[in-house]
Design a protein around this motif. Structure first.
Motif, PDB file in Angstrom:
ATOM      1  N   ILE A  78       0.860  -1.191   0.000  1.00  0.00           N
ATOM      2  CA  ILE A  78       0.000   0.000   0.000  1.00  0.00           C
ATOM      3  C   ILE A  78       0.897   1.241   0.000  1.00  0.00           C
ATOM      4  O   ILE A  78       1.871   1.307   0.754  1.00  0.00           O
ATOM      5  N   MET A  79       0.576   2.181  -0.896  1.00  0.00           N
ATOM      6  CA  MET A  79       1.358   3.428  -0.995  1.00  0.00           C
ATOM      7  C   MET A  79       0.509   4.584  -0.482  1.00  0.00           C
ATOM      8  O   MET A  79      -0.626   4.757  -0.928  1.00  0.00           O
ATOM      9  N   ILE A  80       1.085   5.353   0.448  1.00  0.00           N
ATOM     10  CA  ILE A  80       0.364   6.490   1.030  1.00  0.00           C
ATOM     11  C   ILE A  80       1.116   7.765   0.668  1.00  0.00           C
ATOM     12  O   ILE A  80       2.318   7.873   0.936  1.00  0.00           O
ATOM     13  N   ASN A  95      -9.255   5.023   9.007  1.00  0.00           N
ATOM     14  CA  ASN A  95      -9.983   3.879   9.562  1.00  0.00           C
ATOM     15  C   ASN A  95     -10.992   3.271   8.588  1.00  0.00           C
ATOM     16  O   ASN A  95     -11.591   2.240   8.876  1.00  0.00           O
ATOM     17  N   LYS A  96     -11.190   3.935   7.413  1.00  0.00           N
ATOM     18  CA  LYS A  96     -12.046   3.340   6.379  1.00  0.00           C
ATOM     19  C   LYS A  96     -11.437   2.029   5.870  1.00  0.00           C
ATOM     20  O   LYS A  96     -12.139   1.164   5.353  1.00  0.00           O
ATOM     21  N   VAL A  97     -10.109   1.921   5.979  1.00  0.00           N
ATOM     22  CA  VAL A  97      -9.426   0.685   5.594  1.00  0.00           C
ATOM     23  C   VAL A  97      -9.281  -0.159   6.847  1.00  0.00           C
ATOM     24  O   VAL A  97      -8.614   0.240   7.791  1.00  0.00           O
ATOM     25  N   LEU A 132      -5.555  -4.545   6.212  1.00  0.00           N
ATOM     26  CA  LEU A 132      -4.160  -4.090   6.336  1.00  0.00           C
ATOM     27  C   LEU A 132      -3.257  -5.232   6.791  1.00  0.00           C
ATOM     28  O   LEU A 132      -2.078  -5.273   6.449  1.00  0.00           O
ATOM     29  N   ASP A 133      -3.810  -6.140   7.557  1.00  0.00           N
ATOM     30  CA  ASP A 133      -3.065  -7.289   8.057  1.00  0.00           C
ATOM     31  C   ASP A 133      -2.524  -8.138   6.911  1.00  0.00           C
ATOM     32  O   ASP A 133      -1.518  -8.824   7.049  1.00  0.00           O
ATOM     33  N   LEU A 155       3.785  -4.470   2.912  1.00  0.00           N
ATOM     34  CA  LEU A 155       4.605  -3.254   2.841  1.00  0.00           C
ATOM     35  C   LEU A 155       3.733  -2.005   2.808  1.00  0.00           C
ATOM     36  O   LEU A 155       2.859  -1.879   1.942  1.00  0.00           O
ATOM     37  N   HIS A 156       3.964  -1.098   3.758  1.00  0.00           N
ATOM     38  CA  HIS A 156       3.296   0.211   3.779  1.00  0.00           C
ATOM     39  C   HIS A 156       4.361   1.246   3.431  1.00  0.00           C
ATOM     40  O   HIS A 156       5.338   1.401   4.156  1.00  0.00           O
TER      41      HIS A 156
END
Length: 512
Positions: free
Chosen positions: A218-220, A376-378, A383-384, A388-389
């Protein structure tokens, strides 16, 4: 006179041979039995018109068409040609001796022309398995079916050509496709390359690790930072498709009708990017006639979910099980269908609704609690399943205008392939495990062992950064992949340190 012709029904990504029995006898009505749907029943009008167009006649007697086995529902208009040839043979208007050698499928138009079909490849595979000599089908689909060797694929344009071929009055050369040559010539031809991306070296490194271990990412980052551009280039660094993977992927796209008329074998990894308004059925598959969804269409490739928090919560939650099991099971009252779904998930999101939370230059205008509510929508369970974040920062002007040539995808892919070969040897005795990302927890303890210094570092990181317990296994899996890329047998402290920094969303101050 009773005549048998042979068609095929596709369920999931597999085909089943259907015996179409036609009997013309005393009476004056047309019957189709054996659980046909409306499209098959309406075929009487198409068949009648097509026969008249070429000077044949529809028998004005009792015509009974039985589709066996009678307990499998038959759907779609692709049985028109199968039934039409059976009627002609049963009423003595054509030679019947060669009908049993071929699987026959095709939808007729009113003037007898044949329309393209869906799901041709699994039908051809099943026809060869059951020992049929060939497959008569619309010429538009001939190249797709010809992927299967040792099967005469006879492409016909209309009903007349099919009749003349079976009567021995017309010679039609079987369509031949050299799958190995096509595969070798077009394998790994990607239009997008990492050489086009200036800067963002840390993100490229994270995607290289993801490709090497089969990890989800996931890319933030803020709008315009390059998240989508980087994600689109990921397939270009994944290991090349094997011929078996290419055939498996092509089968799914064939069933979904996504191949097009000139296509044959898919030789590049699929990249699917559904819009955030997608429904859960469209994503995982299903419907009245179960069809593969986006996650199955991205089998052996990449599923990219842009703006992850904008997807409906229900849509994201239905992905949890396929991410673990790498297949989707569609259950109905009378049947259960499995679609494969072994894909890499790449997601991207803004850090907040305005997009500028944690931005180095711009001010975030979101009020208190809004950032947390947005993140928190995700859900935690989703996420578990993401290893990779990665935080993406905007590229500076100097980086954008730099003339230095960035590393090409082919160079990165060589390192990825080498790391995957190490994993292939490691998991040789396990049928369902092919990469580090697939390891279950108990295997992580055996394979991802760390020394005392590593344990101390991991303990400190979890306490100081507020990492959650679920991050522990993920960090060990990612550090094992980093060690594989570094050609190291053991996980060193630097490999652990790099893996720890890829857990942004587990830290306090990000998602709860």
């Amino acid at each position: 006179m009773l005549i048998k012709t042979f068609g095929s029904a596709v369920q999931g990504v597999n085909a089943y041979t259907i015996t179409v029995e036609v009997n013309v006898g005393a009476g004056a009505k047309y019957y189709v039995v054996g659980l046909p749907d409306n499209a098959i029943k309406e075929g009487e009008q198409r068949i009648d018109s097509a026969l008249k167009h070429y000077g044949f006649r529809m028998p004005r007697q009792k015509v009974v068409v039985n589709m066996a086995p009678a307990d499998i529902r038959k759907e779609g208009s692709a049985y028109d040609l199968t039934i039409a040839l059976g009627i002609l043979a049963s009423s003595g208007q054509m030679e019947a001796s060669r009908l049993s050698d071929y699987i026959i499928m095709g939808e007729l138009s009113l003037d007898g022309l044949l329309r393209p079909l869906k799901g041709v490849l699994p039908i051809a595979i099943q026809a060869r398995k059951e020992g049929f000599k060939g497959f008569i089908l619309p010429e538009h689909n001939a190249r797709e079916a010809a992927i299967v060797n040792n099967l005469d694929v006879i492409g016909v344009a209309n009903l007349q050509e099919a009749v003349e071929f079976l009567d021995g009055k017309r010679h039609i050369e079987p369509t031949i496709v050299n799958t190995r040559e096509i595969f070798d010539n077009s394998a790994d031809r990607y239009t997008a390359d990492f050489a086009d991306v200036q800067g963002q070296e840390n993100i490229k490194r994270a995607l290289e690790i993801a490709a090497a271990g089969g990890h989800n990412v996931i890319m933030i980052g803020p709008p315009g930072a390059g998240k989508t551009m980087l994600a689109k280039r990921l397939p270009s660094i994944l290991p090349p498709l094997s011929l078996f993977e290419a055939l498996e992927t092509t089968k799914i796209h064939s069933v979904a009708g996504k191949l097009g008329t000139a296509a044959s074998l898919l030789s590049t990894r699929p990249f699917r990017s559904p819009h955030h308004t997608i429904s859960d059925v469209a994503l995982v598959g299903g419907g009245g006639v179960p069809q593969p969804g986006e996650i199955s269409l991205s089998h052996n490739g990449v599923l990219f979910l842009d703006e992850l928090p904008e997807f409906k919560r229900t849509v994201l939650e239905v992905m949890r099980q396929p991410l673990e099991e790498r297949r989707v099971t569609i259950s109905r009252a009378k049947t259960s269908i499995d679609f494969p779904a072994n894909f890499m998930l790449i997601a991207s999101m803004n850090p907040c609704p305005c997009g500028y939370y944690n931005h180095p230059d711009k001010e975030c205008v979101c009020g208190p609690g809004i950032v947390q509510r947005y993140l928190n929508k995700v859900s935690g369970p989703l996420l578990d399943r993401i290893d990779l974040h990665v935080e993406v920062t905007p590229v500076t002007f100097d980086q954008m205008t730099s003339t230095r040539k960035a590393e090409e995808s082919s160079t990165i892919r060589e390192r990825v392939v080498t790391a995957r070969e190490v994993q292939r040897d490691r998991f040789e005795g396990f049928d369902s495990i092919h990469s580090n990302a697939m390891m279950p927890s108990q295997m992580v303890k055996e394979i991802c062992q760390i020394n005392e210094a590593g344990r101390a570092l991991l303990k400190t990181a979890m306490e100081r950064l507020g990492l959650s317990a679920r991050a522990y296994d993920r960090i060990l899996k990612v550090s094992r992949t980093i060690a594989d890329l570094a050609k190291s047998n053991e996980i060193k402290i630097e490999h652990l340190a790099e893996a720890i920094q890829y857990r942004s969303l587990d830290r306090e101050g990000w998602a709860g």
